[in-house]
Design a protein around this motif. Sequence first.
Motif, PDB file in Angstrom:
ATOM      1  N   GLU A 190       6.767   7.889   1.851  1.00 43.15           N
ATOM      2  CA  GLU A 190       6.850   8.844   0.735  1.00 43.15           C
ATOM      3  C   GLU A 190       5.624   9.689   0.892  1.00 43.15           C
ATOM      4  OE1 GLU A 190       9.014   8.901  -1.929  1.00 43.15           O
ATOM      5  OE2 GLU A 190      10.140   7.273  -1.778  1.00 43.15           O
ATOM      6  N   LEU A 191       4.475   9.354   1.511  1.00 44.34           N
ATOM      7  CA  LEU A 191       3.302  10.109   1.592  1.00 44.34           C
ATOM      8  C   LEU A 191       3.477  11.090   2.861  1.00 44.34           C
ATOM      9  CD1 LEU A 191       0.627  11.112   0.936  1.00 44.34           C
ATOM     10  CD2 LEU A 191      -0.168   9.261   2.597  1.00 44.34           C
ATOM     11  N   MET A 195       0.841  -1.163   0.017  1.00 45.54           N
ATOM     12  CA  MET A 195       0.017   0.030   0.090  1.00 45.54           C
ATOM     13  C   MET A 195       0.865   1.322  -0.098  1.00 45.54           C
ATOM     14  SD  MET A 195      -3.566  -0.902   2.430  1.00 45.54           S
ATOM     15  CE  MET A 195      -2.666  -1.400   3.818  1.00 45.54           C
ATOM     16  N   ALA A 196       2.117   1.169   0.741  1.00 43.47           N
ATOM     17  CA  ALA A 196       3.096   2.376   0.594  1.00 43.47           C
ATOM     18  C   ALA A 196       3.470   2.547  -0.686  1.00 43.47           C
ATOM     19  CB  ALA A 196       4.142   2.022   1.670  1.00 43.47           C
ATOM     20  N   THR A 228       3.550  15.139   2.248  1.00 45.81           N
ATOM     21  CA  THR A 228       2.606  15.758   2.924  1.00 45.81           C
ATOM     22  C   THR A 228       3.338  17.311   3.624  1.00 45.81           C
ATOM     23  OG1 THR A 228       1.253  13.797   3.691  1.00 45.81           O
ATOM     24  CG2 THR A 228       1.150  15.947   4.853  1.00 45.81           C
ATOM     25  N   MET A 229       4.477  17.003   3.804  1.00 45.36           N
ATOM     26  CA  MET A 229       5.234  18.135   4.390  1.00 45.36           C
ATOM     27  C   MET A 229       5.465  19.026   3.255  1.00 45.36           C
ATOM     28  SD  MET A 229       5.689  17.638   7.495  1.00 45.36           S
ATOM     29  CE  MET A 229       4.056  16.927   7.557  1.00 45.36           C
ATOM     30  N   VAL A 230       5.621  18.719   2.102  1.00 46.00           N
ATOM     31  CA  VAL A 230       6.018  19.536   1.020  1.00 46.00           C
ATOM     32  C   VAL A 230       4.544  20.282   0.537  1.00 46.00           C
ATOM     33  CG1 VAL A 230       6.480  19.600  -1.451  1.00 46.00           C
ATOM     34  CG2 VAL A 230       7.701  18.033  -0.190  1.00 46.00           C
ATOM     35  N   ARG A 231       3.642  19.632   0.522  1.00 50.93           N
ATOM     36  CA  ARG A 231       2.392  19.956   0.169  1.00 50.93           C
ATOM     37  C   ARG A 231       1.778  21.392   1.251  1.00 50.93           C
ATOM     38  NH1 ARG A 231       0.084  19.749  -4.710  1.00 50.93           N
ATOM     39  NH2 ARG A 231      -1.988  20.543  -4.005  1.00 50.93           N
ATOM     40  N   LEU A 232       2.338  20.997   2.445  1.00 50.76           N
ATOM     41  CA  LEU A 232       1.949  22.018   3.646  1.00 50.76           C
ATOM     42  C   LEU A 232       2.913  23.284   3.582  1.00 50.76           C
ATOM     43  CD1 LEU A 232       1.159  19.745   6.389  1.00 50.76           C
ATOM     44  CD2 LEU A 232      -0.475  20.965   5.105  1.00 50.76           C
ATOM     45  N   GLY A 233       3.811  23.328   2.572  1.00 48.45           N
ATOM     46  CA  GLY A 233       4.717  24.595   2.378  1.00 48.45           C
ATOM     47  C   GLY A 233       5.934  24.429   3.095  1.00 48.45           C
ATOM     48  N   LEU A 261       1.086   9.634  -5.686  1.00 55.22           N
ATOM     49  CA  LEU A 261       1.631  11.012  -5.201  1.00 55.22           C
ATOM     50  C   LEU A 261       1.255  12.071  -6.098  1.00 55.22           C
ATOM     51  CD1 LEU A 261       5.136  10.719  -3.468  1.00 55.22           C
ATOM     52  CD2 LEU A 261       2.995  10.886  -2.570  1.00 55.22           C
ATOM     53  N   PRO A 262       1.165  11.995  -7.357  1.00 56.26           N
ATOM     54  CA  PRO A 262       0.874  13.213  -8.372  1.00 56.26           C
ATOM     55  C   PRO A 262      -0.703  13.589  -8.171  1.00 56.26           C
ATOM     56  CG  PRO A 262       2.290  11.682  -9.394  1.00 56.26           C
ATOM     57  CD  PRO A 262       1.833  11.022  -8.230  1.00 56.26           C
ATOM     58  N   LEU A 263      -1.592  12.608  -7.666  1.00 52.68           N
ATOM     59  CA  LEU A 263      -3.082  12.595  -7.534  1.00 52.68           C
ATOM     60  C   LEU A 263      -3.358  13.397  -6.316  1.00 52.68           C
ATOM     61  CD1 LEU A 263      -4.128   9.337  -9.263  1.00 52.68           C
ATOM     62  CD2 LEU A 263      -3.354  11.439 -10.390  1.00 52.68           C
TER      63      LEU A 263
END
Length: 314
Positions: free
Chosen positions: A149-150, A100-101, A154-159, A108-110
């Motif tokens: 990886e998620l 699942m990981a 997640t940290m990237v998406r949070l800025g 990830l791109p979605l």
Amino acid sequence: MSRRGYGSQERMAGKIRQVRRATFKDWLEYVVAKCFVLAMQALPAKLALRIANLLGVLIFDVIRYRRDVALANLRSCLGGVLGEGELRSIARRSYASFAMALADLARLPLVDDRFISKHIRIAGLHHLDRLRRESRGAILVTGHFGSWELLGYTMVRLGYPVVFVVGVQRNPLVQDLMNQLRTRAGIEIIERSSTLAIMRSLRQGKFVAMLADQDARRRGVFVTFFGKPASTPIGPARLALWSGSPIVTGFIMRDNLLDFRVVIEEPIMVPEGMDEASAVAELTQRFTSRLETHIRSKPDHWLWSHRRWKSSPP
């Protein structure tokens, strides 16, 4: 997917490295991996993860890839408190968790901000916020635990200014596929051997994300992991010493197919008054002990099929 330069040179993170020529086996593995990625991206999220879960179980029960290794590791670490049936159940779920990981990586791109706000609960972000306010870089350390990886994405998406440090895989085609998924999702990657690029990122106040839970052979330092000496990568500790940046550990737990909990822990500061070898051992032991705590809490989240204790102390 670019087929650039296999068997020649490839440029990555400002560094030129040699990539070996792909073999027939490499191409076969790549086709399987590419089909998996396309399927995981095409299917609805829950169905994709259910299929990945099933594939993990089939690999454990039917293909039996490294099943003996996983069970031996579990017996050695948890056999004193858990029965054989429980250990086999944990091992089976560990394979499903890993599959699942990989599905999460494929997808990830979605993953967008809406998914993160709805499905991922995070504790401890104030530790990263304080470091960012101080414009301090940090070494973010986790293991092959949950959907790592998620976690970074997640940290990237949070800025947060997170950079992934990636290793060189045996299969150059699969490596290129994995890195394409990361870069398509907007993740900056640096090759693990590019120390200057990593140090530059830390000086710029970025958070460098690394995995540090696999056997490091003679290049590692032996620390205690589940009561046994384990050769552990020294990269995070050395980077902390050279840059003065703290080590921040983080872990992600899957509550169900789509819901996760993330824990960001208090920074581990560089110890004072120690020689380099002692400081490296101290830092490495501290983040390894934190990983062990989370594995004991969620043993089915970790990659037990790795030969973690393959190396022996001299």
